[in-house]
Design an enzyme around this catalytic site. Structure first.
Site, PDB file in Angstrom:
ATOM      1  CB  SER A  81      42.188  31.337  51.423  1.00 17.51           C
ATOM      2  OG  SER A  81      41.387  31.832  51.155  1.00 17.51           O
ATOM      3  CB  THR A 121      44.880  34.834  44.061  1.00 21.12           C
ATOM      4  OG1 THR A 121      45.510  35.519  45.622  1.00 21.12           O
ATOM      5  CG2 THR A 121      45.167  34.045  44.031  1.00 21.12           C
ATOM      6  CD  GLU A 132      47.650  43.410  33.010  1.00 17.00           C
ATOM      7  OE1 GLU A 132      46.757  44.053  33.545  1.00 17.00           O
ATOM      8  OE2 GLU A 132      48.920  42.386  33.828  1.00 17.00           O
ATOM      9  CG  HIS A 137      41.487  48.080  35.921  1.00 22.62           C
ATOM     10  ND1 HIS A 137      40.510  47.588  34.623  1.00 22.62           N
ATOM     11  CD2 HIS A 137      41.909  46.847  35.582  1.00 22.62           C
ATOM     12  CE1 HIS A 137      42.019  47.121  34.262  1.00 22.62           C
ATOM     13  NE2 HIS A 137      42.298  46.193  34.949  1.00 22.62           N
ATOM     14  NE  ARG A 185      46.230  48.092  35.478  1.00 34.41           N
ATOM     15  CZ  ARG A 185      45.757  46.843  36.490  1.00 34.41           C
ATOM     16  NH1 ARG A 185      45.450  46.985  37.453  1.00 34.41           N
ATOM     17  NH2 ARG A 185      45.967  46.305  35.854  1.00 34.41           N
ATOM     18  CG  HIS A 235      42.168  46.989  40.143  1.00 32.19           C
ATOM     19  ND1 HIS A 235      41.465  45.066  40.034  1.00 32.19           N
ATOM     20  CD2 HIS A 235      43.030  46.155  39.659  1.00 32.19           C
ATOM     21  CE1 HIS A 235      42.114  43.921  39.513  1.00 32.19           C
ATOM     22  NE2 HIS A 235      43.469  44.752  38.624  1.00 32.19           N
ATOM     23  NE  ARG A 276      48.429  46.156  41.774  1.00 30.01           N
ATOM     24  CZ  ARG A 276      47.894  45.593  41.169  1.00 30.01           C
ATOM     25  NH1 ARG A 276      48.750  44.782  40.215  1.00 30.01           N
ATOM     26  NH2 ARG A 276      46.330  45.447  40.259  1.00 30.01           N
TER      27      ARG A 276
END
Ligand code: SIN
Length: 551
Positions: free
Chosen positions: A12, A42, A112, A240, A286, A347, A382
């Site tokens: 969800s 999320t 970022e 992260h 990152r 992360h 990513r």
């Protein structure tokens, strides 16, 4: 108990809710979530959602930044589609009621690491919470969506598992739904569906230190692997660089947008160091920043490095980062006055269930979207804030594909009813639940120590042997005792850990997030995905699970 719907959505977060909202135009939908409905990765997203919003930006620039970050492994067609289609779906989110932060007439856009433009839409530093709020309110207004909080995926029901003539994971295999544990009653229900979307998130909890919520236990990846789907690039775990260093902070995330606003990384003695590692300094991608911090910590023997934003006016920090500011304060750090201690933590799971441009897996009618999947957007690393975007675009595409499927002539519109209900056999309640927490702890330590930011073959093999022992023990435990959420999670983190290790052992080079001392250079022969598919589940006449299909 049997629940029968056209669409079954597992998870969800943004990927699951996007799919559910759109799919409800075409049929009935069940959403299952193993915790409260809003409890997903999320919800905790701070940075935001990357989207081309201004004239000085372009899809090409966004795609190039994504591809550069992905170190040669991105699927460029997927990248271009997601960058191009993203903004229109972001506008749909705005129409749905998501309130992104504005400066005057315009949206405020952050930057970022790895982005060549300011393009991150955000709701201060609580972006995910705002998205979940608006989407769940919209879900409430849809009468043909039924929600099942505190319901957890046990295993998929597939043709390959029920019919000995169909081999699991082949082109004839088909998803029919899933066995789902009602966490409160401990009953396993049979959910039957024409189309299933897996959007259960990532696997950060496989590691001792992670920015992820407790729910991130690789459930979807493990269940999909057991069902015979292909799993790609699981060696690429993103660490992260900046999580709060405090024994009780549970690696609370300190958003990269703080560095986007001018935050500087420093050693204990106040010296900066990122300029020695990358021309973009503190805003390097990152993987580079996390490795640099790891290297500096090992060199100095210090427990952490520091993030300094004290040169920015206090009122601006409090306004732009209210959640981070308050949380740091709770732990005794006033970021307006002093640099805060930070360390890297697991992360994001960049690999996952292999899907095509429409989120389709190799099992028919089983789709996957969001962190659980590998679409080719992220490649070997990513780009920050591309994940909410991926979930949004891919789920929209998956609904379009699934609705076409449902309407196609070849699609059988009936759900088979000869599916066995869950049978727990001779399992009894466990009298040694402590085993679960011991094993859980052991796995997470092994992964942190041997399968972390810097790897080697020796460390990976050590981890492989230990995880294999634990897998055997957990299997025995799983069969003997009545299942609970804890045992299912343990079984899933163990299998996910195994998949990460086996993927890392395969890749004989260093690329993006996978760095190994034995092969420290990138190797063009390895410009390909590592894909695992468990063949052991494909042998005929397997020992039956507690139902009639094999584990
Ligand atoms: C962050 O805010 O630093 C996290 C954003 C992301 O992981 O995409």
């Amino acid at each position: 108990m049997i629940v029968e719907k056209d669409f079954l959505v597992i998870g969800s977060g943004i990927a699951g809710l996007t799919f559910a909202l759109k799919a409800s135009q075409f049929g009935s939908v069940a959403i299952v979530s193993k915790d409260e409905l809003d409890e997903s990765a999320t919800l905790y997203a701070q940075g935001g959602i990357a989207s081309v919003m201004t004239d000085d930006d372009s899809f090409e620039l966004h795609a190039n930044d994504t591809i550069e970050s992905g170190r040669g492994l991105c699927r460029e067609d997927v990248v271009r589609i997601i960058c191009r289609e993203g903004p229109s779906y972001v506008r749909e989110l705005i129409d749905l009621g998501v309130k992104f932060t504005r400066r005057g007439e315009d949206y405020h856009l952050s930057r970022e690491g790895g982005h060549s433009r300011d393009r991150i839409l955000h709701a201060n530093d609580l972006t995910g919470r705002e998205i979940e709020r608006a989407m769940l309110e919209a879900i409430d207004r849809k009468p043909n969506i039924t929600v099942f909080p505190h319901h957890m995926l046990v295993d998929f029901i597939t043709l390959g598992r029920l019919d000995s003539k169909v081999e699991p994971g082949t082109s004839k295999d088909e998803a029919l739904g899933a066995y789902i544990l009602d966490v409160n009653t401990k009953h396993v229900k049979t959910f039957l569906s024409k189309v299933t979307l897996l959007a259960s998130g990532g696997a950060g909890k496989v590691y001792l230190y992670t920015s992820n919520p407790d729910t991130a236990t690789g459930d979807g990846i493990a269940a999909a692997y057991r069902a015979g789907t292909k799993i790609a690039n699981m060696e690429f775990i993103q660490f992260h660089p900046t999580c709060l260093y405090h024994p009780e902070a549970k690696s609370f995330l300190i958003s990269e947008t703080i560095r986007g606003e001018g935050g500087i990384l420093r050693l204990k003695n106040g010296h900066t160091f990122m300029e020695n590692y990358h021309p973009l300094g503190c805003l390097a991608p990152r993987d580079v920043v996390a490795r640099a911090i790891d290297h500096e910590m090992k060199k100095s023997g210090d427990d952490c490095v520091y993030l300094d934003i004290t040169h920015i006016e206090g009122y601006r920090i409090r306004e732009r980062f209210p959640n981070i500011y308050q949380t740091c304060l709770q732990f005794g750090f006033d970021m307006v006055k002093k640099p805060i201690p930070v360390v890297p933590a697991a992360h994001y799971t960049c690999g996952g269930v292999l899907v095509d441009l429409n989120g389709q897996t190799n099992i028919r009618h089983l789709f996957a979207s969001g962190e659980v999947c590998y679409s080719g957007l992220h490649g070997a690393n990513r780009l920050a804030s591309n994940s909410l975007l991926e979930g949004l675009v891919l789920s929209n595409r998956a609904v379009s594909k699934a609705s076409l499927l449902l309407r196609s002539e070849s699609f059988s519109n009936t759900i088979p009813h000869n599916i066995p209900s869950w049978d727990c056999g001779s399992a009894v309640d466990s009298d040694e639940s402590v085993v679960v927490s011991h094993n859980w702890d052991e796995i997470r330590r092994i992964m942190w120590n041997y399968v972390g930011i810097v790897r080697s073959d020796k460390r990976l093999r050590r981890a492989e042997r230990r995880i294999q022992l634990l897998l055997d023990e957990i299997k025995e435990y799983y069969w003997k005792f009545t299942i609970t959420k804890n045992t299912l999670e343990l079984r899933n983190i163990a299998l996910t850990a195994h998949i990460i290790i086996m993927s890392a052992l395969q890749r004989k080079e260093s690329r993006g997030l996978h760095f190994t001392l034995d092969y420290p250079k990138i190797d063009s022969n390895w410009k390909k995905d590592t894909v695992l598919q468990d063949n052991s589940y494909r042998l005929a006449n397997q020992t039956p699970l507690r139902t009639t299909y094999h584990e």
